[in-house]
Design a protein around this motif. Structure first.
Motif, PDB file in Angstrom:
ATOM      1  N   GLN A 168     -37.029  65.118  21.998  1.00 39.17           N
ATOM      2  CA  GLN A 168     -35.736  65.035  21.513  1.00 39.17           C
ATOM      3  C   GLN A 168     -34.829  64.075  22.231  1.00 39.17           C
ATOM      4  O   GLN A 168     -35.008  63.908  23.626  1.00 39.17           O
ATOM      5  CB  GLN A 168     -35.295  66.262  21.513  1.00 39.17           C
ATOM      6  N   ASP A 211     -39.875  68.597  23.699  1.00 41.72           N
ATOM      7  CA  ASP A 211     -39.470  70.074  23.218  1.00 41.72           C
ATOM      8  C   ASP A 211     -40.650  70.909  23.671  1.00 41.72           C
ATOM      9  O   ASP A 211     -41.478  70.896  22.683  1.00 41.72           O
ATOM     10  CB  ASP A 211     -39.052  69.907  21.814  1.00 41.72           C
ATOM     11  N   THR A 262     -39.322  59.600  13.061  1.00 39.73           N
ATOM     12  CA  THR A 262     -38.155  60.080  13.890  1.00 39.73           C
ATOM     13  C   THR A 262     -37.106  60.605  12.870  1.00 39.73           C
ATOM     14  O   THR A 262     -36.716  59.638  11.764  1.00 39.73           O
ATOM     15  CB  THR A 262     -37.522  58.988  14.750  1.00 39.73           C
ATOM     16  N   ARG A 304     -31.698  64.063  17.362  1.00 41.73           N
ATOM     17  CA  ARG A 304     -32.767  62.884  17.124  1.00 41.73           C
ATOM     18  C   ARG A 304     -34.048  63.566  17.729  1.00 41.73           C
ATOM     19  O   ARG A 304     -34.014  63.786  18.807  1.00 41.73           O
ATOM     20  CB  ARG A 304     -32.341  61.636  17.570  1.00 41.73           C
ATOM     21  N   THR A 305     -35.205  63.538  16.806  1.00 36.95           N
ATOM     22  CA  THR A 305     -36.188  64.161  16.933  1.00 36.95           C
ATOM     23  C   THR A 305     -37.243  63.108  16.668  1.00 36.95           C
ATOM     24  O   THR A 305     -37.489  62.632  15.483  1.00 36.95           O
ATOM     25  CB  THR A 305     -36.448  65.529  16.652  1.00 36.95           C
ATOM     26  N   GLU A 348     -43.147  66.771  20.036  1.00 38.44           N
ATOM     27  CA  GLU A 348     -41.923  66.337  19.518  1.00 38.44           C
ATOM     28  C   GLU A 348     -40.953  66.015  20.780  1.00 38.44           C
ATOM     29  O   GLU A 348     -40.804  66.895  21.759  1.00 38.44           O
ATOM     30  CB  GLU A 348     -41.305  67.366  18.762  1.00 38.44           C
ATOM     31  N   THR A 358     -31.186  71.620  15.167  1.00 38.72           N
ATOM     32  CA  THR A 358     -30.688  71.552  16.542  1.00 38.72           C
ATOM     33  C   THR A 358     -29.626  70.327  16.416  1.00 38.72           C
ATOM     34  O   THR A 358     -28.876  70.032  17.227  1.00 38.72           O
ATOM     35  CB  THR A 358     -31.609  71.161  17.544  1.00 38.72           C
ATOM     36  N   LYS A 359     -29.816  69.348  15.221  1.00 36.20           N
ATOM     37  CA  LYS A 359     -28.845  68.402  15.123  1.00 36.20           C
ATOM     38  C   LYS A 359     -29.253  66.929  15.986  1.00 36.20           C
ATOM     39  O   LYS A 359     -28.465  66.105  16.132  1.00 36.20           O
ATOM     40  CB  LYS A 359     -27.454  68.774  15.041  1.00 36.20           C
ATOM     41  N   HIS A 407     -42.444  72.906  20.692  1.00 38.58           N
ATOM     42  CA  HIS A 407     -43.021  72.160  19.626  1.00 38.58           C
ATOM     43  C   HIS A 407     -43.992  70.986  20.072  1.00 38.58           C
ATOM     44  O   HIS A 407     -44.225  69.856  19.432  1.00 38.58           O
ATOM     45  CB  HIS A 407     -41.877  71.375  18.938  1.00 38.58           C
ATOM     46  N   THR A 427     -33.456  63.333  12.017  1.00 38.54           N
ATOM     47  CA  THR A 427     -32.352  64.380  12.798  1.00 38.54           C
ATOM     48  C   THR A 427     -33.108  65.668  12.429  1.00 38.54           C
ATOM     49  O   THR A 427     -32.980  66.232  11.320  1.00 38.54           O
ATOM     50  CB  THR A 427     -31.010  63.977  12.285  1.00 38.54           C
ATOM     51  N   ASN A 428     -32.965  66.335  13.670  1.00 38.61           N
ATOM     52  CA  ASN A 428     -33.587  67.995  13.374  1.00 38.61           C
ATOM     53  C   ASN A 428     -32.491  68.644  12.708  1.00 38.61           C
ATOM     54  O   ASN A 428     -31.343  68.648  13.040  1.00 38.61           O
ATOM     55  CB  ASN A 428     -33.974  68.503  14.774  1.00 38.61           C
ATOM     56  N   SER A 429     -32.864  69.245  11.692  1.00 38.97           N
ATOM     57  CA  SER A 429     -31.681  70.196  10.723  1.00 38.97           C
ATOM     58  C   SER A 429     -31.202  71.319  11.504  1.00 38.97           C
ATOM     59  O   SER A 429     -30.292  71.656  11.196  1.00 38.97           O
ATOM     60  CB  SER A 429     -32.413  70.507   9.505  1.00 38.97           C
TER      61      SER A 429
END
Length: 189
Positions: free
Chosen positions: A187, A25, A139, A148-149, A185, A145-146, A28, A141-143
């Motif tokens: 994704q 990403d 790892t 997995r990060t 980061e 983008t939803k 980030h 779940t990005n709140s």
């Protein structure tokens, strides 16, 4: 012998079928470096334009295949005159060598979330094997983008002389050892 070949084929097929693709990403992630200047201070910089691709079938990234590509012309040390000099033939020669590339060959676990990664680094048309340390920070779940990060930090040291960068500048002026730090980061795609 046929059973072994079939088992090997099924194992390879399963690995590729379950492998996940992760990409950095850019908002980030950071590809930075630090080098000694005149043996009394340090110069820090980044490459603004870079990308990391990772393929892995395991959630702990212990089987990761990592590729990094950076544009040498995106070097930024926050001093315009220095950046211009670093881009010319004395150092990166961005016109003739526009990219830096890394591709991992092996990864081995040091402890729970720390790995040693060995791969081939190409800069200035020179390719050398290097080993860096990678820490998997977790790892989630990005709140927002939803997606997995996964977070990582990679550190290591290279010698600029190995890659024929800045050859006419002695280590007393510009240090030979360059510390690399990548905060990333990734994704899941």
């Amino acid at each position: 012998m046929k059973t072994f070949k079939l088992t090997f084929f099924l194992a390879i097929t399963t690995l590729y079928a379950t492998a996940q693709n992760w990409k950095s990403d850019p908002e980030h992630s950071r590809l930075g470096f630090r080098v000694e200047h005149m043996q009394i201070s340090e110069v820090n910089g980044i490459f603004k334009d870079f990308e990391i691709d990772v393929k892995t079938a395991k959630p702990d990234f212990s089987d990761a295949v990592i590729e990094l590509r950076a544009e040498t012309g995106s070097i930024d040390t926050e001093i315009e005159a220095r950046d211009k000099h670093l881009k010319d033939k004395d150092f990166f020669d961005v016109e003739n060598y526009p990219t830096i590339q890394f591709k991992s060959k092996s990864i081995s676990r040091i402890d729970e979330n720390k790995y040693s990664v060995t791969g081939m680094l190409t800069m200035h048309n020179v390719t050398k094997q290097v080993t860096v340390e990678m820490v998997h920070n977790g790892t989630i779940t990005n709140s927002v983008t939803k997606k997995r990060t996964a977070g990582f930090q990679v550190t290591g040291m290279i010698s600029r002389s190995d890659f024929e960068i800045g050859s006419k500048f002695p280590a007393k002026l510009v240090g030979d050892k360059v510390f690399i730090i990548v905060d990333a980061e990734l994704q899941l795609q």
